[in-house]
Design an enzyme around this catalytic site. Structure first.
Site, PDB file in Angstrom:
ATOM      1  N   CYS A 129       0.820  -1.208   0.000  1.00  0.00           N
ATOM      2  CA  CYS A 129       0.000   0.000   0.000  1.00  0.00           C
ATOM      3  C   CYS A 129       0.860   1.267   0.000  1.00  0.00           C
ATOM      4  O   CYS A 129       1.962   1.278   0.530  1.00  0.00           O
ATOM      5  CB  CYS A 129      -0.893   0.029   1.235  1.00  0.00           C
ATOM      6  N   ARG A 158       4.269   0.302  -6.429  1.00  0.00           N
ATOM      7  CA  ARG A 158       4.237  -0.527  -5.228  1.00  0.00           C
ATOM      8  C   ARG A 158       3.204  -1.642  -5.336  1.00  0.00           C
ATOM      9  O   ARG A 158       3.239  -2.601  -4.571  1.00  0.00           O
ATOM     10  CB  ARG A 158       3.936   0.343  -4.002  1.00  0.00           C
ATOM     11  N   TRP A 176      -3.415  -2.413  -1.424  1.00  0.00           N
ATOM     12  CA  TRP A 176      -3.104  -3.772  -1.882  1.00  0.00           C
ATOM     13  C   TRP A 176      -3.725  -4.709  -0.870  1.00  0.00           C
ATOM     14  O   TRP A 176      -3.333  -4.745   0.291  1.00  0.00           O
ATOM     15  CB  TRP A 176      -1.594  -3.966  -1.960  1.00  0.00           C
ATOM     16  N   ASN A 209      -0.971   1.791   6.129  1.00  0.00           N
ATOM     17  CA  ASN A 209      -0.187   0.742   5.482  1.00  0.00           C
ATOM     18  C   ASN A 209       0.312  -0.174   6.576  1.00  0.00           C
ATOM     19  O   ASN A 209       0.948   0.281   7.529  1.00  0.00           O
ATOM     20  CB  ASN A 209       0.993   1.345   4.709  1.00  0.00           C
ATOM     21  N   GLY A 210       0.038  -1.474   6.467  1.00  0.00           N
ATOM     22  CA  GLY A 210       0.469  -2.426   7.479  1.00  0.00           C
ATOM     23  C   GLY A 210      -0.651  -3.371   7.839  1.00  0.00           C
ATOM     24  O   GLY A 210      -1.639  -3.498   7.115  1.00  0.00           O
ATOM     25  N   GLU A 237      16.796 -16.936 -10.605  1.00  0.00           N
ATOM     26  CA  GLU A 237      16.358 -15.554 -10.808  1.00  0.00           C
ATOM     27  C   GLU A 237      15.657 -15.403 -12.158  1.00  0.00           C
ATOM     28  O   GLU A 237      14.634 -14.715 -12.263  1.00  0.00           O
ATOM     29  CB  GLU A 237      17.562 -14.620 -10.706  1.00  0.00           C
ATOM     30  N   LYS A 285      11.763 -14.166 -12.691  1.00  0.00           N
ATOM     31  CA  LYS A 285      11.374 -13.039 -13.543  1.00  0.00           C
ATOM     32  C   LYS A 285      10.285 -13.455 -14.528  1.00  0.00           C
ATOM     33  O   LYS A 285       9.331 -12.722 -14.767  1.00  0.00           O
ATOM     34  CB  LYS A 285      12.584 -12.494 -14.302  1.00  0.00           C
ATOM     35  N   GLU A 330       7.028 -13.839 -12.653  1.00  0.00           N
ATOM     36  CA  GLU A 330       6.495 -12.576 -12.147  1.00  0.00           C
ATOM     37  C   GLU A 330       5.740 -11.790 -13.205  1.00  0.00           C
ATOM     38  O   GLU A 330       4.653 -11.264 -12.941  1.00  0.00           O
ATOM     39  CB  GLU A 330       7.638 -11.696 -11.619  1.00  0.00           C
ATOM     40  N   HIS A 371      17.229 -36.624 -11.847  1.00  0.00           N
ATOM     41  CA  HIS A 371      16.599 -36.908 -10.562  1.00  0.00           C
ATOM     42  C   HIS A 371      15.161 -36.418 -10.514  1.00  0.00           C
ATOM     43  O   HIS A 371      14.627 -36.153  -9.435  1.00  0.00           O
ATOM     44  CB  HIS A 371      17.422 -36.276  -9.439  1.00  0.00           C
ATOM     45  N   LYS A 399       5.746  -4.057  -4.884  1.00  0.00           N
ATOM     46  CA  LYS A 399       7.184  -3.789  -4.978  1.00  0.00           C
ATOM     47  C   LYS A 399       7.880  -4.018  -3.649  1.00  0.00           C
ATOM     48  O   LYS A 399       8.878  -4.717  -3.568  1.00  0.00           O
ATOM     49  CB  LYS A 399       7.405  -2.348  -5.451  1.00  0.00           C
TER      50      LYS A 399
END
Length: 616
Positions: free
Chosen positions: A2, A27, A77, A102-103, A488, A492, A495, A511, A611
């Site tokens: 948020c 964000r 969010w 926010n929180g 990574e 990406k 995401e 395996h 973010k």
């Protein structure tokens, strides 16, 4: 996560708040809203689902002018309650109190039950609404908004950044921070609050960074700040070197693309003043660094997401280059177990924002134990972040603002910082001789040009991205330091293109993962010219033999060639143990970006993601 913006001024704050919300879009959010006190001292509020543009449209269509010189705004969010207009902030109690938050208030259910009993009515499913009611309840016994908010904060368990306005005190904006970031912007005859400075760059470059537990009273002419114990304190005003244009797109279509191409300069900025022609400068980690590094016997790295992958790369470097044991853990796991930390361990946290909730909690867990000789160091991109303030040593990456949710230049500069950290420790402990130190420094100095060279392969990568147009799965393979780079790359792709992607050490194919290989599962391999190349080639042949489509990023001097089932990009050369993983990662960033374009997803603000993860 948020985003909060607020302001009190002599002019209308509506356009300032809207621009601030736009600058916080990176964000991640599902809804937004603004509340202000208008010229008639009435709280007006507009909220909307979706993009900021939807909020703007509703403000333009409001029956009365949406104008006021004090207000608060928010991008939400969803945590408690689905994305909806009713759940969007600001939240209002009895048309007298407006709050943005926010929180997470962890004990909100108990507070809600008590407030329902007291006759308060709830119009949302959020935890935030209990804050508005609690402040209103306190104002029944006092006319002082600051006192009411201060008394209320003791009731809350969890994390919060707050902005509060009230009818009974139309010339005061209250802000408070615990566990979530919040800054104050200082202007002439006006003051502002925001989740980060990027939201306020159009109106000021002077900022006060609130510390944990601070509560602030803002008027047009003054700022009063009180600490966790209620004592009046002075926090320094810092002048930001960032410009308004630093967070604008320029000629680029997306922020992610812009930030990928900013990486050569980001590396230059991160190295500036930290190395000489052939030496690392240990003191850049802090005046106590040399004494601390001399005694350490192992490293313990804690991070989340992309930063965790940077830590995994560093583990290979630490053990190979300076011969020290190194553990790397995901912060969200570390904080909830009972880890054994040996004496003389350097505890390293990595975070782009310096506010990542799990990473910060892990650091605080270590500090509460009061262990002997467990120094802490953080690598992050924000000078006044919580991690920076709470760590013994810190290293700022100078990546500049990163707006795209999918981290690019932050990751690259974290790896540069880790390379310098390892070199500095080895230098102090004399496990890294001058010749090898000079070789590492030389490689880092070449890195901006190596990255620039890798970026010239964008057209080739754009063509290869077409292979993913109808694919829903992908496999990434690497060995040694290229395994975390494969992780990574897979992250990406997940995401921003929403393709399911996994990374495996190439030697693990037999395996289990080999069972997944067919014409619908492209495999991406990273093939630098190193001691493991021949083994990697055998792994690639195993994929080819089972009908899989291979995309191989290799060194120009390797001898893998394009043929049926193999698409090869000879992307780089003259890379070393430090520069190779950084350089190859650039290619995977470009691949994920162009696949996302083909898939038609929201590159900069992928669904469900934020973010800065400032709550659990």
């Amino acid at each position: 996560m948020c985003g909060i913006v607020g302001g009190i001024a002599e002019r209308s704050v509506t356009p300032i708040l809207l621009e601030g919300l736009r600058r916080l879009e990176y964000r991640g959010y599902d809804s937004s809203g603004i509340a202000l006190l208008d010229v008639n001292n009435v709280i007006q509020r507009v909220r909307a689902l979706g993009k900021i543009k939807q909020l703007e449209n509703k403000i333009e269509q409001a029956p009365t002018p949406f104008v006021g010189n004090i207000g608060i705004a928010h991008t939400r969010w969803a945590t408690h309650g689905i994305p909806s207009e009713n759940n969007a902030h600001p939240h209002i109690c009895n048309n007298k109190i407006a709050v943005v938050h926010n929180g997470i208030i962890e004990n909100y259910q108990a507070l809600k039950r008590a407030q329902l009993t007291a006759g308060y009515r709830f119009t949302s499913e959020t935890d935030t609404e209990v804050i508005a009611h609690a402040i209103h309840q306190q104002l029944e016994t006092t006319d002082d908004l600051l006192q009411a908010v201060t008394q209320t904060l003791s009731e809350f368990e969890g994390a919060y950044a707050l902005g509060v306005i009230a009818l009974n005190d139309p010339d005061t904006l209250i802000a408070s921070k615990k566990g979530s970031p919040l800054v104050i912007g200082v202007g002439i005859g006006e003051c502002f609050i925001a989740s980060d400075i990027s939201a306020l760059l159009p109106v000021t470059q002077h900022f006060i960074f609130l510390e944990e537990g601070d509560i602030a009273k803002l008027t047009r002419q003054s700022i009063e700040i009180y600490d966790l114990n209620g004592h009046r304190v002075e926090r320094p005003v810092k002048v930001s070197s960032l410009s308004v244009t630093a967070v604008e797109l320029g000629e680029h279509r997306h922020y992610m693309h812009k930030e990928i191409f900013e990486q050569p300069q980001a590396v230059i900025d991160t190295l500036e003043g930290r190395i000489t022609q052939d030496k690392v400068l240990v003191s850049t980690f802090g005046p106590q660094a040399e004494a601390i590094f001399k005694d350490i016997e192992q490293l313990h790295i804690i991070a989340c997401g992309t930063s965790y992958h940077a830590g995994l790369v560093a583990k290979y470097w630490v053990e190979d280059i300076i011969s020290l044991p190194c553990q790397v853990e995901v912060a969200s796991e570390f904080r909830y177990r009972n880890p054994v930390i040996k004496n003389n361990t350097l505890f390293v946290t990595i975070s782009q924002s310096g506010e990542t909730a799990d990473t910060l909690a892990a650091l605080q867990k270590i500090k509460k134990r009061e262990l002997k000789n467990i120094p802490t160091l953080t690598i992050c991109n924000v000078a006044e972040s919580s991690l920076t303030r709470e760590s013994d040593l810190s290293y700022l990456t100078h990546a500049g603002p990163e707006i795209g949710v999918a981290s690019t230049k932050a990751f690259t500069t974290q790896l540069v910082a880790l390379a310098l950290l390892i070199s500095s420790i080895g230098k102090v402990k004399r496990t890294l001789n001058a010749k090898r130190e000079a070789k590492i420094v030389s490689g880092l100095q070449k890195l901006p040009n190596l990255i620039a060279s890798a970026l010239t392969h964008e057209k080739e990568i754009e063509a290869i991205a077409q292979l993913f147009a109808d694919k829903q799965h992908a496999l990434f393979l690497g060995r040694g330091t290229m395994y975390p780079i494969a992780m990574e790359g897979a992250l990406k792709l997940k995401e921003i293109s929403y393709i399911h992607a996994e990374a495996y050490p190439a030697g693990e194919l037999k395996h289990g993962p080999l069972a997944l290989i067919d014409e619908n599962m492209p495999a991406v391999a990273i093939a630098p010219l190193d001691d493991l190349l021949d083994k990697l080639k055998s792994n690639l042949q195993e994929v080819k033999a089972r009908g899989g489509q291979m995309i191989v990023f290799e060194d120009e001097k390797s001898d893998i060639s394009s043929e049926a089932g193999f698409r090869v990009i000879k992307a780089t050369t003259n890379v070393g143990r430090i520069t190779a993983p950084i350089t190859y990662n650039i290619l995977l960033q470009l691949l994920s970006y162009h696949v996302a374009l083909i898939k038609g997803t929201d590159v900069d603000q992928p669904r469900n993601l934020a973010k800065s993860v400032t709550v659990e």
